[in-house]
Enzyme design. Structure first.
Site, PDB file in Angstrom:
ATOM      1  N   GLY A   9      -8.055  -3.916  -3.996  1.00 55.43           N
ATOM      2  CA  GLY A   9      -8.403  -5.211  -3.440  1.00 55.43           C
ATOM      3  C   GLY A   9      -8.403  -6.426  -4.353  1.00 55.43           C
ATOM      4  CG  ASP A  46       1.945   4.017   7.637  1.00 51.64           C
ATOM      5  OD1 ASP A  46       2.637   3.043   7.296  1.00 51.64           O
ATOM      6  OD2 ASP A  46       2.349   5.189   7.575  1.00 51.64           O
ATOM      7  CE  LYS A 108       3.817  -2.284  -6.883  1.00 49.70           C
ATOM      8  NZ  LYS A 108       2.517  -2.059  -7.533  1.00 49.70           N
TER       9      LYS A 108
HETATM   10  C1  LIG Z   1      -0.572  -0.790  -6.510  1.00 52.93           C
HETATM   11  S1  LIG Z   1      -1.559  -0.498  -5.111  1.00 52.93           S
HETATM   12  C2  LIG Z   1      -1.976  -2.125  -4.611  1.00 52.93           C
HETATM   13  C3  LIG Z   1      -2.985  -2.819  -5.496  1.00 52.93           C
HETATM   14  C4  LIG Z   1      -3.534  -4.096  -4.879  1.00 52.93           C
HETATM   15  N1  LIG Z   1      -2.529  -5.154  -4.827  1.00 52.93           N
HETATM   16  C5  LIG Z   1      -4.760  -4.626  -5.589  1.00 52.93           C
HETATM   17  O1  LIG Z   1      -4.753  -5.786  -5.995  1.00 52.93           O
HETATM   18  O2  LIG Z   1      -5.741  -3.898  -5.695  1.00 52.93           O
HETATM   19  C6  LIG Z   1      -0.373  -0.009  -3.907  1.00 52.93           C
HETATM   20  C7  LIG Z   1      -0.963   0.302  -2.539  1.00 52.93           C
HETATM   21  O3  LIG Z   1       0.083   0.417  -1.554  1.00 52.93           O
HETATM   22  C8  LIG Z   1      -0.470   1.189  -0.504  1.00 52.93           C
HETATM   23  N2  LIG Z   1       0.545   1.629   0.458  1.00 52.93           N
HETATM   24  C9  LIG Z   1       1.687   2.301   0.205  1.00 52.93           C
HETATM   25  N3  LIG Z   1       2.341   2.582   1.354  1.00 52.93           N
HETATM   26  C10 LIG Z   1       1.599   2.060   2.360  1.00 52.93           C
HETATM   27  C11 LIG Z   1       1.745   2.032   3.790  1.00 52.93           C
HETATM   28  N4  LIG Z   1       2.812   2.596   4.401  1.00 52.93           N
HETATM   29  N5  LIG Z   1       0.803   1.388   4.528  1.00 52.93           N
HETATM   30  C12 LIG Z   1      -0.271   0.818   3.920  1.00 52.93           C
HETATM   31  N6  LIG Z   1      -0.471   0.817   2.562  1.00 52.93           N
HETATM   32  C13 LIG Z   1       0.456   1.443   1.793  1.00 52.93           C
HETATM   33  C14 LIG Z   1      -1.122   2.348  -1.258  1.00 52.93           C
HETATM   34  O4  LIG Z   1      -2.093   3.005  -0.455  1.00 52.93           O
HETATM   35  C15 LIG Z   1      -1.737   1.632  -2.485  1.00 52.93           C
HETATM   36  O5  LIG Z   1      -3.103   1.367  -2.323  1.00 52.93           O
END
Ligand SMILES: C[S@@+](CC[C@H](N)C(=O)[O-])C[C@H]1O[C@@H](n2cnc3c(N)ncnc32)[C@H](O)[C@@H]1O
Length: 154
Positions: A9, A46, A108
């Protein structure tokens, strides 16, 4: 502002401070968020699922769409890169219904796959498109960001 892949977050927290008390950040992630700022709405789910998409679309269209989302990495670089590019493409696709004309997108992507092709697509759909690797990214990290400014929505 829409924040895809938002847990735990920190981007949501920063975005909420930028949009101010009258602005709104909508955050979505598969995992629960560690906290929720007052001017944020959080969905745990998702972002490929129709009901999740419907929920986030109901607060749009957005001025800014962020995606720091990343696939669960497998250690297979080619597979991880392909999955990351698929997420970036999905974020770009969502702009068609969720991003305002003139809006901005930050996504990203893992380097070494589709980023040059996607950059071309960003430059077609936005008035400015570029790749940007923040100084804060570790040198050995293969993450980079695609930025699209001023969406054409046409
Ligand atoms: C690097 S983390 C994000 C960090 C965030 N920007 C922060 O500031 O804390 C990447 C996130 O992408 C989420 N993610 C990947 N595929 C997803 C999907 N299909 N739906 C929702 N979230 C997804 C993962 O659960 C993970 O928490």
């Amino acid at each position: 502002m829409l924040d895809l892949g938002a847990a735990p977050g920190s981007w949501t927290q920063f975005s909420a401070s930028r949009v101010g008390p009258h602005g709104l950040v909508v955050a979505v992630d598969l995992s629960p968020m560690s906290s929720r700022p007052e001017n944020a709405i959080v969905y745990t789910g998702d972002f490929y699922e129709p009901d999740v998409l419907q929920s986030i679309a109901s607060h749009g269209p957005y001025n800014v769409l962020l995606s720091d989302a990343a696939p669960a990495t497998t250690g297979n670089r080619s597979l991880d890169t392909t999955r990351s590019a698929a997420i970036a493409e999905h974020a770009l696709y969502l702009c068609g219904t969720m991003l305002c004309e003139g809006g901005h997108l930050v996504v990203k992507i893992f380097q070494g796959g589709e980023e040059q092709n996607l950059l071309k697509e960003f430059r077609r759909q936005f008035r400015t498109g570029r790749l940007f690797k923040p100084k804060a990214c570790r040198a050995e990290s293969f993450e980079t960001y695609l930025i699209g400014l001023d969406y054409r929505n046409s």
